[in-house]
Design a protein around this motif. Sequence first.
Motif, PDB file in Angstrom:
ATOM      1  N   TYR A   1      79.460 -73.314  17.764  1.00 12.40           N
ATOM      2  CA  TYR A   1      78.003 -73.280  17.709  1.00 12.40           C
ATOM      3  C   TYR A   1      77.467 -71.882  17.970  1.00 12.40           C
ATOM      4  O   TYR A   1      76.385 -71.524  17.545  1.00 12.40           O
ATOM      5  N   ILE A   2      78.255 -71.111  18.712  1.00 16.24           N
ATOM      6  CA  ILE A   2      77.801 -69.757  19.030  1.00 16.24           C
ATOM      7  C   ILE A   2      77.754 -68.891  17.769  1.00 16.24           C
ATOM      8  O   ILE A   2      76.825 -68.110  17.582  1.00 16.24           O
ATOM      9  N   TYR A   3      78.727 -69.053  16.896  1.00 13.13           N
ATOM     10  CA  TYR A   3      78.767 -68.212  15.685  1.00 13.13           C
ATOM     11  C   TYR A   3      77.508 -68.319  14.836  1.00 13.13           C
ATOM     12  O   TYR A   3      76.842 -67.314  14.593  1.00 13.13           O
ATOM     13  N   PRO A   4      77.147 -69.547  14.391  1.00 16.67           N
ATOM     14  CA  PRO A   4      75.923 -69.606  13.585  1.00 16.67           C
ATOM     15  C   PRO A   4      74.695 -69.152  14.369  1.00 16.67           C
ATOM     16  O   PRO A   4      73.799 -68.512  13.808  1.00 16.67           O
ATOM     17  N   LEU A   5      74.688 -69.451  15.650  1.00 21.85           N
ATOM     18  CA  LEU A   5      73.543 -69.048  16.463  1.00 21.85           C
ATOM     19  C   LEU A   5      73.417 -67.524  16.487  1.00 21.85           C
ATOM     20  O   LEU A   5      72.327 -66.969  16.297  1.00 21.85           O
ATOM     21  N   ALA A   6      74.545 -66.864  16.713  1.00 20.06           N
ATOM     22  CA  ALA A   6      74.517 -65.403  16.768  1.00 20.06           C
ATOM     23  C   ALA A   6      74.125 -64.832  15.417  1.00 20.06           C
ATOM     24  O   ALA A   6      73.334 -63.886  15.324  1.00 20.06           O
ATOM     25  N   PHE A   7      74.657 -65.419  14.351  1.00 15.74           N
ATOM     26  CA  PHE A   7      74.315 -64.917  13.020  1.00 15.74           C
ATOM     27  C   PHE A   7      72.834 -65.124  12.754  1.00 15.74           C
ATOM     28  O   PHE A   7      72.149 -64.234  12.257  1.00 15.74           O
ATOM     29  N   GLY A   8      72.334 -66.303  13.121  1.00 20.91           N
ATOM     30  CA  GLY A   8      70.915 -66.573  12.938  1.00 20.91           C
ATOM     31  C   GLY A   8      70.057 -65.585  13.705  1.00 20.91           C
ATOM     32  O   GLY A   8      69.080 -65.046  13.188  1.00 20.91           O
ATOM     33  N   MET A   9      70.451 -65.304  14.946  1.00 17.07           N
ATOM     34  CA  MET A   9      69.676 -64.350  15.742  1.00 17.07           C
ATOM     35  C   MET A   9      69.720 -62.964  15.135  1.00 17.07           C
ATOM     36  O   MET A   9      68.725 -62.249  15.089  1.00 17.07           O
ATOM     37  N   SER A  10      70.908 -62.605  14.676  1.00 15.49           N
ATOM     38  CA  SER A  10      71.077 -61.283  14.084  1.00 15.49           C
ATOM     39  C   SER A  10      70.153 -61.100  12.883  1.00 15.49           C
ATOM     40  O   SER A  10      69.429 -60.105  12.781  1.00 15.49           O
ATOM     41  N   VAL A  11      70.141 -62.073  11.983  1.00 13.75           N
ATOM     42  CA  VAL A  11      69.308 -61.895  10.798  1.00 13.75           C
ATOM     43  C   VAL A  11      67.838 -62.110  11.134  1.00 13.75           C
ATOM     44  O   VAL A  11      66.964 -61.568  10.462  1.00 13.75           O
ATOM     45  N   ALA A  12      67.561 -62.860  12.205  1.00 12.77           N
ATOM     46  CA  ALA A  12      66.167 -62.991  12.621  1.00 12.77           C
ATOM     47  C   ALA A  12      65.634 -61.634  13.080  1.00 12.77           C
ATOM     48  O   ALA A  12      64.485 -61.278  12.799  1.00 12.77           O
ATOM     49  N   LEU A  13      66.497 -60.863  13.753  1.00  9.99           N
ATOM     50  CA  LEU A  13      66.081 -59.513  14.156  1.00  9.99           C
ATOM     51  C   LEU A  13      65.813 -58.651  12.924  1.00  9.99           C
ATOM     52  O   LEU A  13      64.836 -57.896  12.864  1.00  9.99           O
ATOM     53  N   ALA A  14      66.695 -58.780  11.925  1.00  9.80           N
ATOM     54  CA  ALA A  14      66.479 -58.030  10.678  1.00  9.80           C
ATOM     55  C   ALA A  14      65.170 -58.464  10.042  1.00  9.80           C
ATOM     56  O   ALA A  14      64.386 -57.628   9.563  1.00  9.80           O
ATOM     57  N   ALA A  15      64.922 -59.770  10.041  1.00 12.31           N
ATOM     58  CA  ALA A  15      63.695 -60.274   9.432  1.00 12.31           C
ATOM     59  C   ALA A  15      62.470 -59.742  10.168  1.00 12.31           C
ATOM     60  O   ALA A  15      61.467 -59.377   9.550  1.00 12.31           O
ATOM     61  N   LEU A  16      62.558 -59.670  11.496  1.00 20.05           N
ATOM     62  CA  LEU A  16      61.449 -59.119  12.275  1.00 20.05           C
ATOM     63  C   LEU A  16      61.222 -57.659  11.891  1.00 20.05           C
ATOM     64  O   LEU A  16      60.084 -57.226  11.713  1.00 20.05           O
ATOM     65  N   ALA A  17      62.324 -56.907  11.773  1.00 20.88           N
ATOM     66  CA  ALA A  17      62.178 -55.509  11.360  1.00 20.88           C
ATOM     67  C   ALA A  17      61.494 -55.443  10.010  1.00 20.88           C
ATOM     68  O   ALA A  17      60.579 -54.643   9.789  1.00 20.88           O
ATOM     69  N   GLY A  18      61.918 -56.316   9.085  1.00 24.71           N
ATOM     70  CA  GLY A  18      61.325 -56.310   7.746  1.00 24.71           C
ATOM     71  C   GLY A  18      59.843 -56.636   7.789  1.00 24.71           C
ATOM     72  O   GLY A  18      59.018 -55.956   7.189  1.00 24.71           O
ATOM     73  N   ALA A  19      59.507 -57.681   8.533  1.00 29.67           N
ATOM     74  CA  ALA A  19      58.111 -58.093   8.603  1.00 29.67           C
ATOM     75  C   ALA A  19      57.251 -57.010   9.265  1.00 29.67           C
ATOM     76  O   ALA A  19      56.129 -56.756   8.853  1.00 29.67           O
ATOM     77  N   LEU A  20      57.823 -56.336  10.260  1.00 24.47           N
ATOM     78  CA  LEU A  20      57.087 -55.268  10.943  1.00 24.47           C
ATOM     79  C   LEU A  20      56.854 -54.075  10.031  1.00 24.47           C
ATOM     80  O   LEU A  20      55.797 -53.440  10.069  1.00 24.47           O
ATOM     81  N   MET A  21      57.875 -53.743   9.232  1.00 24.47           N
ATOM     82  CA  MET A  21      57.773 -52.557   8.411  1.00 24.47           C
ATOM     83  C   MET A  21      56.977 -52.830   7.136  1.00 24.47           C
ATOM     84  O   MET A  21      56.563 -51.906   6.463  1.00 24.47           O
ATOM     85  N   GLY A  22      56.805 -54.122   6.796  1.00 26.22           N
ATOM     86  CA  GLY A  22      56.069 -54.465   5.583  1.00 26.22           C
ATOM     87  C   GLY A  22      54.751 -53.730   5.446  1.00 26.22           C
ATOM     88  O   GLY A  22      54.502 -53.073   4.440  1.00 26.22           O
ATOM     89  N   PRO A  23      53.891 -53.786   6.445  1.00 28.85           N
ATOM     90  CA  PRO A  23      52.597 -53.110   6.321  1.00 28.85           C
ATOM     91  C   PRO A  23      52.728 -51.584   6.294  1.00 28.85           C
ATOM     92  O   PRO A  23      51.883 -50.896   5.726  1.00 28.85           O
ATOM     93  N   VAL A  24      53.779 -51.046   6.902  1.00 27.44           N
ATOM     94  CA  VAL A  24      53.928 -49.587   6.937  1.00 27.44           C
ATOM     95  C   VAL A  24      54.428 -49.079   5.595  1.00 27.44           C
ATOM     96  O   VAL A  24      53.929 -48.099   5.060  1.00 27.44           O
ATOM     97  N   PHE A  25      55.425 -49.743   5.048  1.00 27.07           N
ATOM     98  CA  PHE A  25      55.928 -49.353   3.737  1.00 27.07           C
ATOM     99  C   PHE A  25      55.387 -50.344   2.719  1.00 27.07           C
ATOM    100  O   PHE A  25      54.194 -50.554   2.650  1.00 27.07           O
TER     101      PHE A  25
END
Lengths: 335, 238, 258, 388, 289
Positions: E188-212
């Motif tokens: 269960y840790i593996y998918p959870l960690a992967f989900g968290m990892s890409v959620a961080l990427a998604a947050l970066a993307g959403a944050l940078m959306g208005p800037v770029f």
Amino acid sequence: MEGSSIATMGRDEPRLAPRRRLLPAAVLVIVLAAALILPQLTSNQFYIHLANLMLLNSIFAVSLGLIASVGQISLGHAAFVAAGAYVSALAALSFKLPPILGIVLAGLVTGLAAVLLGKILLRLRGVYFVLVTFLAGQVFTLIVLNWESVTHGANGLLGIPAISIFGLPLSTRLRFYYFALAAFIIVVTFVWALMRSQYGRAFRSIAENVRLAESSGIDVSHYQIVAFALGSGIAGAAGAAMVHYIRFLSPDSFTFNDSIAYITMLVVGGRHTMIGGVLGALFLTPLPELFRGFVGAQHIIYGVILLSVLLFIPNGLVSIGRSFFSKGSEPETPK
Amino acid sequence: MSKALQVRDIHVEYGHRVAISGISLDVAPAQIVSLVGSNGAGKTSTLRAIMGLRSPSQGEINFGDVRIDRMSPPDIVSQGIALSPEGRRVFPRMTVHDNLLVGGYLQPQGSSLHASVERMFGFFPKLRQRRDQMAGLLSGGEQQMLAIARALMAAPKVLLLDEPSLGLAPIMVQEIGRLIETINREQGLSIVLVEQNANLALRLCHYAYVLENGRIALSGPGAELAKSDYVQRAYLGV
Amino acid sequence: MSAALLEVDAISRRFGGLNALKDVSFSIKTGEIVGLIGPNGAGKTTCFNVVSGVMSPSSGAIRFEQRSIVGKKPSAIVSEGLVRTFQATTIFPDATVIENVMRGAFATTPVSMLGSIFNTRAARTALSATRSRCELLLERLSLLQFRQRRAGELSYGGQRRLGVAIALAARPKLLMLDEPVAGLNPEEAADFGRLIKELHKTENISVLLVEHHMRLVMGLCDRLVVLDHGEKIAEGVPAEIRANRSVIQAYLGAEEAA
Amino acid sequence: MRGFLKVALLSAACAVSSYSASAQTLKLGVLATLSGAGTAWGMAMQGAAELAAEDVNSKGGLEVAGKKYKVEIVAYDDHYKAADALTAFNRMVYDDTIKFVVGPLGSAPALALLPVSTENKVITMTMAFTPKALSADYKYSFRPVIPSDVFSDPQIKWVVQKLGAKKIGGLFPNDESGQQVGAANEAAYEAVGAKFVAKEFFERERVDFVPLLTRVLAKGIDAFELNGNAPQTAGLLVKQLRELGFKGPIIRTGGDATADILKVAGKDATENVYVHQPINTDSPAIQEYTKRFETKYKTPLNAFSPFFYANVQMVFAAMQKSGTVTDSDKVREALLGLKDFETLLGKVNWIGEAQWKSNQQLDAPFYVAQLKGGAAQVVAKCTPKVCE
Amino acid sequence: MDYSILLAQAVLNGLVIGVMYMLMAVGFTLVFGIMRVVNFAHGEFYMLGAFTGFFTYVYWEIPFIVCLLIAALTIGILGMLVERTLIQPFRSDEMSGMIATLAISVIIQNGAVLLWGPQPRAMPDIVTGTLAIGPFSFPWSRLVVIAAAALIFTAFWLFMQRTRLGRAMRAVAQDTETALIQGIRVNYIYPLAFGMSVALAALAGALMGPVFSVSPFVGLTPMLKAFVVVILGGLGSVPGAVVGGLLLGMIESFTATIFGSLMSDILQLLLVILILLVRPAGLLGQREA
């Protein structure tokens, strides 16, 4: 070539019964005959073009497999291909060097560059080597792009001459096909002989157990550099051959994506065997053509097929062939 | 606290290599049982089988009236079995405190967990001093204590100890020995002790098994075995 | 007979601030079996690593047959005739048993690399000679029947013997064995002792042995060197060592105390 | 060698399909970037070809020499890479036996396949701004779009005079077109008395330009040139320039990017921006085309699309005039013979004799527009000689 | 322009791209540390996050912070599904796993083109205006990014350090088998960690959306940079990713401001190669056994 492999060669397989040895030999003869005759039967230049790319990609994959045979995976292989291409193209354009010599020169220069780079980079192993080769490849692309006075930067090199042998220019696809086929056979035979020799023994020892290899009197750094230099040299020469076929070269021609493509060929085909690289290249090169018509979805289909191969044929395409030849007599040994 | 661990004729293979071929053990409540034997005799493989890290191909393992040989390690932990693995295997880049908290992963979180941690610090005062240090920076003996404490955090009924004396200075070995006895006595825990140091193992235990080539060669109360000719010759270097 | 085969002259090795070896000196004469003993962490393995070239000494000299081998690559030291085994089982697990030994014989196979690529007659002859030699070795170590098996499938004891076969294939003058019987049962260990004795006699191989198995060490070795905390605390024939007070305190006594 | 089996199968499959379709069909190729960052331009070309085909197919087909041909579009992706473009082009030429191709896109692909198109007499309608894409040697290569090295000069002259800008700065992508445009622009500005005080190149993947813009602004520029940058990049540059407090005029003297600049940078940032406008957005014909395109493809119109639409219409006209859909030599002659051809762009001609010794460059009027309140207003109409 | 202004500008800018690299690299390194997977599809999750942020903000007109949460949640769940179905089969095989993520990346990117078209979309600003401190002026849009990234990272750090699950993840990263015998269900840790990892990427993307801006292709650059950052900081090391990300952002900002873009790119790569040769495991990485 069929049936034997980097992984099993030199493992002193049980002597095959005469009939078992005959089958691969017969297949080899038939395949060779087909390779010689088939192109004559089609007038469609496109298929011959595709066959040429398949042969060249096979060489790239085999040369990467040679480096991988000491247990090192390079993520910068395309940089060596590109380096060879630039050496030969520039030699032809600036010094009117005949392309056929340019190819030899390209092989020597890239091989030598690999020796020098290898002395530095091969100190790292495993995933660290993968990463440093990735970075080195990126640096190479940037240098080519910015060293405009020599490489013409992003403008690329135009009007690169075709290879010419005894005055016969290999300017048609069919002529180049026979040249590429010959080159392919030479490379595959060479790598096969190499892997069967004491070199192969040293390479495999290093890949399997570095420490023990060293204490068995095998000079690890020496043989790693030999494998890296030979693999890179072959890639450089093949890159040169390719550039005299495509006859246009720019920094975009061989990039990180191509390095990835070569690794993909190796893995999809079966990474522990030479023939795996060949199979991978022969399978993946024409694959996009099957659905070129589906613009947009083309890449999605490609990705799905790639995933499926990885999921359902984890040991690579070569495992299908091997189970055919061995008819299940020898149990597959997991890595 | 009164469940018994029973291992019945288990076989374990690694590929073509046979590690265990028919081992049976009984561990009664509050008993220390030692497994003695050379490397490759199957001691560690036995512990791994009990812990669910490698399922036996044949045989059964029962804990009380629960059959555990097809369970996953976390399920086995929740049944009340914990392992302090060979080579200690502390989490090197986590603090001592965090290592202990991970040991109590399946325990109710919150104040009772912190009480357990405090209990461990009471047991191993050295660990308290090192509470916020990275476990990888501890000395070998301290790491061994941490590994045992971490296993105890799971509040086990059976504690499996794999080579607790390995690589420790003699003085440390003696201390660990004392600790094992204390734990057994005070907590009423069953302990399965795997040791190369046969001297130590036989002295500490109530009952011992001598393993050779994946089989049980000899078994009996520790003191009795220690006197046997065979054991003296082969394992005690007399 | 009296010339020193290996001379270790005041070597030290530091890791960070830690002195893993401090001014250790000893020598091995041709034909001798010498044991290197001491408690865990005494520096035995470090000593092995330094002598075999896996790591270089911080200071000191090492001579093999009167020539300095400090700074040489391990592979070059092997070619000089100084060959070691490793503590854990070290084999090439994916290769066949015979191929394992052929790899061990790599440096002693008289074949030109180019010749082996072109598979010349000379190369074939040399390789088949090596193969016969390797098969002989396998026979002596009772492994011949497994020659085509994957090495990883051998039993633990079989893998240990294969490790020795790989080392022997390099034609050592001095064989350095790192805990060769660790993990073997008493019978196997005794067999192993007899094997070393026999090899020593028939092949005229000198041996440096690191081992905890005291019966084996005492029975086999002509001389013992004792290390503790990176320093040599004693040297002598087994009987002397057994009686040495500081050795008992540091090492042998540990058993009694326990 | 299993691959050969694959090829054999492939060839069989294709042979069947091409045979059944060849009877009354005219195949038109589209070779453009249909994946990756260049997709917007590729789709502009594909859309143009498809709309032009739709026109004739809705009337029962293109009538040439008494026969009606249904126009079929074969679109392949070139990945914006020379080798891939060459492979796709080979397939078009040899496998699909196509003689007329909308594309390729980008200089590297264009240069890489010039020998093949010449050898096989395939008429290409290129979107590549390198001057080497056209030549009397490559007589089947036509360019329907306006490259800045031909057309930026009159605009620069007009802008410099109108704005009185003296010190210009600019950022260019470090690729083929960026390097070309940078050099051409600098020369053009200096020719009319302005000075290019800051010229920087950057790698194409870059999205954050603030450090570079900071560097450029530090040189104290009056105006900023956007030419040579991809539409999205141009938008980002405008946005980031304004964020850095640059209030001076921003100019783009070539390449349509108006829609993207407006979208990316937003209304406020785009005041005082002057852009090259390849089409007259006020013209009803253009507005109608825009509507048609946007309805069908649900994506804003790229202003290059009408040029390809017009060019395909010209090819159709040339086919009708020459009476053949297969003889590309005759079609080429007829194509070159079209004078003052009426299109949605206005009257167009072929020019280029002076530069390339061959008339393979389309000549159409173009415009300078100023952005105001989030929309472009045409402020001058240009020819290669002068803007007014 | 004054040098001090130039300097302040470079620092601010270095921080903005630094925190973006950091958010990307932290997730990337987390997945490598725990699962030994080099996730080449990481950039595509950044892109998906940017699109999610874009659509929710523009069409639903809800507060941006809610958009961020939605992006993290949906992409995180998507990531878990992807891990479960497509990455888990390659657990024991790093090389095949790497190529599988490449295939996933190709599929996601081209799927996005089919769905949303290739055109870049401009996201309206979340905040406008600039903060003026003396002669320095900083756009609020960038300051907001820095603040948000700092907040997100702090939340992530606290999760990893202070919670039971976070400790479990660190334990799995350091020694999977030993984690298993503490009762941690690694599957269960593996998918959870992967989900968290890409959620961080998604947050970066959403944050940078208005800037770029937002398009199917915006993921490539952050992905390559994350790759470099992770090499620089040490594979699998979260602190390494933080230090590496900020350092690379600063190096990039300063070298680009001083030497121009091209020199900046080459200098960055050479520096990283040099560090790798001297310290193969990266600045804060742990050498593998």
